[in-house]
Design a protein around this motif. Structure first.
Motif: not given
Length: 164
Positions: A1-27
């Motif tokens: 039986m094969t374990d399912k791969i978790n599609p959610i990556r571990e949150t890192d600084d690049d992900a935090r920066t991207l999320a904050r950039d999206l928030l800061g630039s959204a109108r």
């Protein structure tokens, strides 16, 4: 039986920066609410911005269905991030927030600060920002989901999303 791969990556600084950039630039954002009359989901496009302390916010009219829905049930979902003009729209980053809406009363002390921050990014709303039926709504973020593009999904907590 094969374990399912978790599609959610571990949150890192690049992900935090991207999320904050999206928030800061959204109108604009897509706002998901529960329609009071039917209990069905309802999505609307809203103007979006960040308050002086980095909190997500909008300006809504009492005439809008989504304003009535948020007053009845303050749970909300926001989708932030617009596809670029080229390429597959699903390869562009987007951020979904789970939040609770808080309406500010017209006499709230922080209204002047929110108004100034709002008008800095939405100057044309100066035509109606002071109408009696318009209210600032601050979204208290519970969590988020960042899709940074193909195979780049992250679960984000409140601290990951703080914009200062």
């Amino acid at each position: 039986m094969t374990d399912k791969i978790n599609p959610i990556r571990e949150t890192d600084d690049d992900a935090r920066t991207l999320a904050r950039d999206l928030l800061g630039s959204a109108r604009v954002a897509a706002l998901g609410v529960i329609e009071p009359a039917t209990g069905a989901p309802f999505v609307s496009r809203i103007a979006f911005g960040l308050g002086p302390d980095g909190q997500p916010m909008t300006l809504v009219s009492d005439l809008a269905l989504h304003a009535r829905a948020l007053r009845a049930d303050p749970r909300a979902s926001l989708l932030i991030g617009e596809p670029g003009v080229k390429g597959d729209p699903l390869t562009h980053p987007r951020l979904t927030l789970r939040a609770t809406a808080r309406f500010l009363e017209p006499s709230a002390e922080e209204r002047a600060r929110l108004r100034a921050a709002w008008l800095q990014h939405h100057p044309k709303s100066g035509l109606y920002v002071d109408f009696a039926d318009f209210h600032f709504v601050v979204f208290e973020v519970d969590s988020g989901h960042l899709n940074g593009g193909f195979a780049k999904a992250y679960a984000l907590g409140q601290n990951d999303l703080k914009v200062t």
